[in-house]
Design a protein around this motif. Structure first.
Motif, PDB file in Angstrom:
ATOM      1  N   PHE A   1       6.376   3.619 -13.806  1.00 52.44           N
ATOM      2  CA  PHE A   1       7.365   2.833 -12.650  1.00 52.44           C
ATOM      3  C   PHE A   1       8.346   4.508 -12.243  1.00 52.44           C
ATOM      4  O   PHE A   1       8.757   5.784 -12.583  1.00 52.44           O
ATOM      5  CB  PHE A   1       8.582   2.559 -12.981  1.00 52.44           C
ATOM      6  CG  PHE A   1       8.048   1.010 -13.312  1.00 52.44           C
ATOM      7  CD1 PHE A   1       7.558  -0.669 -12.168  1.00 52.44           C
ATOM      8  CD2 PHE A   1       7.576   0.423 -14.870  1.00 52.44           C
ATOM      9  CE1 PHE A   1       7.094  -1.337 -12.675  1.00 52.44           C
ATOM     10  CE2 PHE A   1       7.072  -1.213 -14.704  1.00 52.44           C
ATOM     11  CZ  PHE A   1       6.947  -1.805 -13.585  1.00 52.44           C
ATOM     12  N   GLY A   2       8.418   4.337 -10.657  1.00 48.89           N
ATOM     13  CA  GLY A   2       9.304   5.426  -9.944  1.00 48.89           C
ATOM     14  C   GLY A   2       9.446   4.992  -8.875  1.00 48.89           C
ATOM     15  O   GLY A   2       8.637   3.877  -8.671  1.00 48.89           O
ATOM     16  N   PHE A   3      10.230   6.336  -8.051  1.00 48.24           N
ATOM     17  CA  PHE A   3      10.748   5.336  -6.328  1.00 48.24           C
ATOM     18  C   PHE A   3       8.966   5.625  -5.614  1.00 48.24           C
ATOM     19  O   PHE A   3       8.287   6.673  -5.553  1.00 48.24           O
ATOM     20  CB  PHE A   3      11.344   6.253  -5.828  1.00 48.24           C
ATOM     21  CG  PHE A   3      12.723   5.824  -7.019  1.00 48.24           C
ATOM     22  CD1 PHE A   3      13.206   4.535  -6.101  1.00 48.24           C
ATOM     23  CD2 PHE A   3      13.591   6.194  -7.774  1.00 48.24           C
ATOM     24  CE1 PHE A   3      14.515   3.928  -6.503  1.00 48.24           C
ATOM     25  CE2 PHE A   3      14.468   6.029  -8.573  1.00 48.24           C
ATOM     26  CZ  PHE A   3      14.930   4.825  -7.878  1.00 48.24           C
ATOM     27  N   ALA A   4       8.686   5.146  -4.625  1.00 49.43           N
ATOM     28  CA  ALA A   4       7.715   4.867  -3.912  1.00 49.43           C
ATOM     29  C   ALA A   4       7.661   4.557  -2.521  1.00 49.43           C
ATOM     30  O   ALA A   4       9.163   3.723  -2.368  1.00 49.43           O
ATOM     31  CB  ALA A   4       6.162   4.097  -4.602  1.00 49.43           C
ATOM     32  N   ILE A   5       6.965   4.640  -0.919  1.00 52.18           N
ATOM     33  CA  ILE A   5       7.951   4.167  -0.031  1.00 52.18           C
ATOM     34  C   ILE A   5       6.071   3.868   0.170  1.00 52.18           C
ATOM     35  O   ILE A   5       5.215   4.973   0.502  1.00 52.18           O
ATOM     36  CB  ILE A   5       7.851   5.155   0.924  1.00 52.18           C
ATOM     37  CG1 ILE A   5       9.557   5.477   0.742  1.00 52.18           C
ATOM     38  CG2 ILE A   5       7.855   4.901   2.902  1.00 52.18           C
ATOM     39  CD1 ILE A   5      10.079   6.706   1.646  1.00 52.18           C
TER      40      ILE A   5
ATOM     41  N   ARG B   1       1.416  -1.432  -0.164  1.00 49.98           N
ATOM     42  CA  ARG B   1       0.244   0.480  -0.376  1.00 49.98           C
ATOM     43  C   ARG B   1       0.984   1.142  -0.015  1.00 49.98           C
ATOM     44  O   ARG B   1       1.734   1.674   1.365  1.00 49.98           O
ATOM     45  CB  ARG B   1      -1.204  -0.235   1.173  1.00 49.98           C
ATOM     46  CG  ARG B   1      -2.003   1.217   1.057  1.00 49.98           C
ATOM     47  CD  ARG B   1      -2.935   1.592   2.054  1.00 49.98           C
ATOM     48  NE  ARG B   1      -3.733   1.856   2.337  1.00 49.98           N
ATOM     49  CZ  ARG B   1      -5.104   2.225   2.213  1.00 49.98           C
ATOM     50  NH1 ARG B   1      -5.402   1.128   2.765  1.00 49.98           N
ATOM     51  NH2 ARG B   1      -6.009   2.563   1.662  1.00 49.98           N
ATOM     52  N   ASN B   2       1.081   1.711  -1.190  1.00 50.93           N
ATOM     53  CA  ASN B   2       1.629   2.862  -1.319  1.00 50.93           C
ATOM     54  C   ASN B   2       1.372   4.614  -0.068  1.00 50.93           C
ATOM     55  O   ASN B   2       0.888   4.685  -0.461  1.00 50.93           O
ATOM     56  CB  ASN B   2       1.748   3.871  -2.568  1.00 50.93           C
ATOM     57  CG  ASN B   2       3.535   2.393  -3.317  1.00 50.93           C
ATOM     58  OD1 ASN B   2       4.256   1.906  -2.884  1.00 50.93           O
ATOM     59  ND2 ASN B   2       2.858   3.127  -4.841  1.00 50.93           N
ATOM     60  N   ARG B   3       2.478   4.731   0.227  1.00 49.47           N
ATOM     61  CA  ARG B   3       2.099   6.136   0.878  1.00 49.47           C
ATOM     62  C   ARG B   3       2.251   7.273   0.346  1.00 49.47           C
ATOM     63  O   ARG B   3       2.070   8.548   0.564  1.00 49.47           O
ATOM     64  CB  ARG B   3       2.520   6.025   2.538  1.00 49.47           C
ATOM     65  CG  ARG B   3       2.037   4.961   3.027  1.00 49.47           C
ATOM     66  CD  ARG B   3       2.952   4.378   4.523  1.00 49.47           C
ATOM     67  NE  ARG B   3       2.672   4.813   5.655  1.00 49.47           N
ATOM     68  CZ  ARG B   3       3.464   4.657   6.565  1.00 49.47           C
ATOM     69  NH1 ARG B   3       3.852   3.356   7.045  1.00 49.47           N
ATOM     70  NH2 ARG B   3       3.390   5.480   7.650  1.00 49.47           N
ATOM     71  N   LEU B   4       4.137   7.705   0.021  1.00 51.72           N
ATOM     72  CA  LEU B   4       3.874   8.107  -1.043  1.00 51.72           C
ATOM     73  C   LEU B   4       4.981   8.355  -2.152  1.00 51.72           C
ATOM     74  O   LEU B   4       5.606   6.809  -1.881  1.00 51.72           O
ATOM     75  CB  LEU B   4       5.513   9.230   0.521  1.00 51.72           C
ATOM     76  CG  LEU B   4       5.547   9.548   1.399  1.00 51.72           C
ATOM     77  CD1 LEU B   4       6.780   9.681   2.344  1.00 51.72           C
ATOM     78  CD2 LEU B   4       4.190  10.860   1.579  1.00 51.72           C
ATOM     79  N   ILE B   5       4.495   8.810  -3.341  1.00 53.69           N
ATOM     80  CA  ILE B   5       5.499   8.774  -4.743  1.00 53.69           C
ATOM     81  C   ILE B   5       6.279   9.975  -4.757  1.00 53.69           C
ATOM     82  O   ILE B   5       5.275  10.379  -4.221  1.00 53.69           O
ATOM     83  CB  ILE B   5       4.062   8.006  -5.664  1.00 53.69           C
ATOM     84  CG1 ILE B   5       3.029   8.905  -5.943  1.00 53.69           C
ATOM     85  CG2 ILE B   5       3.198   6.453  -5.203  1.00 53.69           C
ATOM     86  CD1 ILE B   5       2.610   8.525  -6.503  1.00 53.69           C
ATOM     87  N   ALA B   6       7.288   9.508  -5.463  1.00 55.38           N
ATOM     88  CA  ALA B   6       8.410  10.391  -5.366  1.00 55.38           C
ATOM     89  C   ALA B   6       7.834  10.951  -7.051  1.00 55.38           C
ATOM     90  O   ALA B   6       8.168   9.574  -7.459  1.00 55.38           O
ATOM     91  CB  ALA B   6       9.352   9.944  -5.273  1.00 55.38           C
TER      92      ALA B   6
ATOM     93  N   TRP C   1      12.034  11.574   4.647  1.00 56.87           N
ATOM     94  CA  TRP C   1      13.171  12.212   3.792  1.00 56.87           C
ATOM     95  C   TRP C   1      13.673  10.656   3.839  1.00 56.87           C
ATOM     96  O   TRP C   1      14.778  10.535   2.401  1.00 56.87           O
ATOM     97  CB  TRP C   1      14.083  11.502   5.659  1.00 56.87           C
ATOM     98  CG  TRP C   1      13.955  12.953   6.647  1.00 56.87           C
ATOM     99  CD1 TRP C   1      13.428  14.192   5.993  1.00 56.87           C
ATOM    100  CD2 TRP C   1      14.522  13.376   7.927  1.00 56.87           C
ATOM    101  NE1 TRP C   1      13.043  15.185   7.231  1.00 56.87           N
ATOM    102  CE2 TRP C   1      14.048  15.149   8.681  1.00 56.87           C
ATOM    103  CE3 TRP C   1      16.215  12.666   8.787  1.00 56.87           C
ATOM    104  CZ2 TRP C   1      15.063  15.479   9.531  1.00 56.87           C
ATOM    105  CZ3 TRP C   1      15.557  12.828   9.602  1.00 56.87           C
ATOM    106  CH2 TRP C   1      15.518  14.519  10.598  1.00 56.87           C
ATOM    107  N   HIS C   2      13.273   9.547   3.572  1.00 53.62           N
ATOM    108  CA  HIS C   2      13.678   8.201   3.066  1.00 53.62           C
ATOM    109  C   HIS C   2      13.494   8.259   1.366  1.00 53.62           C
ATOM    110  O   HIS C   2      13.558   7.606   0.585  1.00 53.62           O
ATOM    111  CB  HIS C   2      12.855   6.935   4.048  1.00 53.62           C
ATOM    112  CG  HIS C   2      13.960   6.960   5.643  1.00 53.62           C
ATOM    113  ND1 HIS C   2      14.928   5.806   5.579  1.00 53.62           N
ATOM    114  CD2 HIS C   2      13.772   7.049   5.924  1.00 53.62           C
ATOM    115  CE1 HIS C   2      14.979   6.025   5.951  1.00 53.62           C
ATOM    116  NE2 HIS C   2      14.005   6.418   6.998  1.00 53.62           N
ATOM    117  N   ALA C   3      12.660   8.732   0.920  1.00 52.17           N
ATOM    118  CA  ALA C   3      12.030   9.711  -0.497  1.00 52.17           C
ATOM    119  C   ALA C   3      12.622  10.638  -1.321  1.00 52.17           C
ATOM    120  O   ALA C   3      13.232  10.906  -1.738  1.00 52.17           O
ATOM    121  CB  ALA C   3       9.930   9.620  -0.736  1.00 52.17           C
ATOM    122  N   ASP C   4      13.880  11.163   0.042  1.00 51.77           N
ATOM    123  CA  ASP C   4      14.286  12.448  -0.685  1.00 51.77           C
ATOM    124  C   ASP C   4      15.825  12.075  -0.117  1.00 51.77           C
ATOM    125  O   ASP C   4      17.056  11.554  -0.961  1.00 51.77           O
ATOM    126  CB  ASP C   4      14.166  13.758  -0.171  1.00 51.77           C
ATOM    127  CG  ASP C   4      15.060  14.796  -0.154  1.00 51.77           C
ATOM    128  OD1 ASP C   4      14.557  14.687  -2.116  1.00 51.77           O
ATOM    129  OD2 ASP C   4      14.554  15.649   0.779  1.00 51.77           O
TER     130      ASP C   4
END
Ligand SMILES: NC(=O)c1ccc[n+]([C@@H]2O[C@H](COP(=O)([O-])OP(=O)(O)OC[C@H]3O[C@@H](n4cnc5c(N)ncnc54)[C@H](OP(=O)(O)O)[C@@H]3O)[C@@H](O)[C@H]2O)c1
Length: 341
Positions: free
Chosen positions: A77-81, A51-56, A127-130
């Motif tokens: 596609f792209g980074f997510a947390i 379940r994605n919370r943050l997409i970058a 912070w973990h997405a940046d």
């Protein structure tokens, strides 16, 4: 691991994804992207559901939208947390927080490729997405490993109010360097001087860049961390100090425009022939042995307040199309994240 009843309760029948509806023209438009609703299939062995919370949002995706790498009418596609809610993968258990490559959607199925667990932490997840994620790693590797930054040097950073650039500017400052930073507005330049601690800030939209750079770096630039390419690369190459290094992190000026990567004005030819300048691009993922050192160093700087992460969070997957166009246009400062789920 099979999904328990509580996890199955969280399993959605459908997910929402951002699709590329057509290849962008010379300038990307928000309606090149659209939101689609798709069924969530059952997990196969070796997969887990997030379940994605943050997409970058990363500007380099624009290149993949144009060159055919990103498919039309399919998930991007792209980074997510996000949080693992169901797992048939031994290394990614239910409840784990994971950084992965299945962004641009609210629910993602992953095989674990390009995924990493985020250990329990009191740090803000953003912070973990940046700064503690890929962008920060790119800044750290580019500056210290590829650029071999040394205290006392003169450093020029382009797109210095962006995600990577704002971290590079601050890291160079706390290393004891003289920092010249460029950005596309007076407000960003004011932040660079007054908050990020740059010794000089250049608005690249305001007059000729080479002249402004020469005035700010009368003894030349020792290290140029370039996120932009084009006119700023041309200008900097003519102002490099002897033995100077150019680290090519990206070329954002060429992502959403037809500007050539180098205009070859010739202004830098003599400098490049006589100053023994080296110019290097890099792939931070080839330096993953530095990841623990990066986490310790940048995590420490963030927690002590020596540097700050510039993060702008928008809400809802519907925000992605406009937010992506705004990212390319430089509307916001720092990293743009979209909160989903
Ligand atoms: N973030 C990552 O995970 C990552 C990973 C690998 C590589 N990279 C590369 O590193 C570079 C920086 O990445 P980032 O995520 O921090 O992006 P970014 O620098 O935040 O990119 C967006 C910014 O680019 C600037 N820009 C747009 N068009 C421009 C132009 N024609 N000339 C000059 N500046 C322009 C805008 O700022 P202004 O207002 O200043 O114009 C905008 O805010 C990119 O080239 C990217 O591809 C990033």
């Amino acid at each position: 691991m099979s999904a328990g009843a509580s996890d199955m309760a969280q399993r959605p029948a459908t997910a929402r994804e951002v699709h590329l509806l057509r290849r962008p023209g010379a300038r990307m438009a928000a309606d090149d992207l659209g939101i689609a609703t798709v069924a969530v299939p059952p997990l196969q062995p070796g997969q887990f559901l997030v379940r994605n919370r943050l997409i970058a949002l990363d500007p380099v995706r624009r290149v993949f939208f144009a060159d055919g790498t990103a498919p039309l009418n399919a998930a991007l596609f792209g980074f997510a947390i996000g949080t693992v809610t169901e797992s048939r993968h031994p290394d990614f258990p239910e409840g784990a927080i994971v950084a992965h490559h299945g962004g641009f959607r609210d629910w993602a199925i992953s095989t674990g490729a390009n995924a990493r667990l985020i250990p329990p932490t009191d740090d803000p997840l953003e912070w973990h997405a940046d700064a503690l994620g890929v962008g920060g790693f790119f800044a750290y590797v580019g500056l210290f490993e590829i650029g071999q930054l040394r205290p006392g040097e003169t450093v020029f950073v382009s797109s210095a109010a962006g995600s990577v650039g704002s971290l590079v500017t601050q890291m160079a400052r706390i290393t004891g360097c003289r920092v010249i930073a460029s950005a596309g507005s007076e407000a960003k330049c004011a932040w660079l001087r007054e908050v990020a601690g740059a010794d000089a800030a250049i608005n690249y939209r305001d007059g000729e860049i080479a002249g402004q750079l020469s005035a700010a770096a009368p003894d030349g630039i020792d290290l140029f961390f370039d996120n932009v390419g084009g006119q700023q690369l041309d200008a900097a190459l003519g102002v490099m100090a002897k033995g100077g290094r150019v680290v090519i992190a990206g070329m954002v000026s060429a992502y959403d425009a037809l500007e050539p990567l180098s205009e070859r004005h010739g202004g830098w030819t003599k400098q490049m022939l006589t100053s023994q300048v080296s110019l290097r691009s890099f792939d931070a993922f080839e330096h993953t042995r530095l990841w623990p050192k990066f986490q310790r160093a940048v995590g420490g700087w963030l927690r002590s307040g020596a540097i700050s992460a510039q993060i702008h969070v928008l809400d809802g997957i519907e925000a992605v199309p406009d937010a992506f166009v705004d990212l390319l246009a430089g509307v916001r400062q720092g990293k743009t994240l979209v909160r989903v789920g």
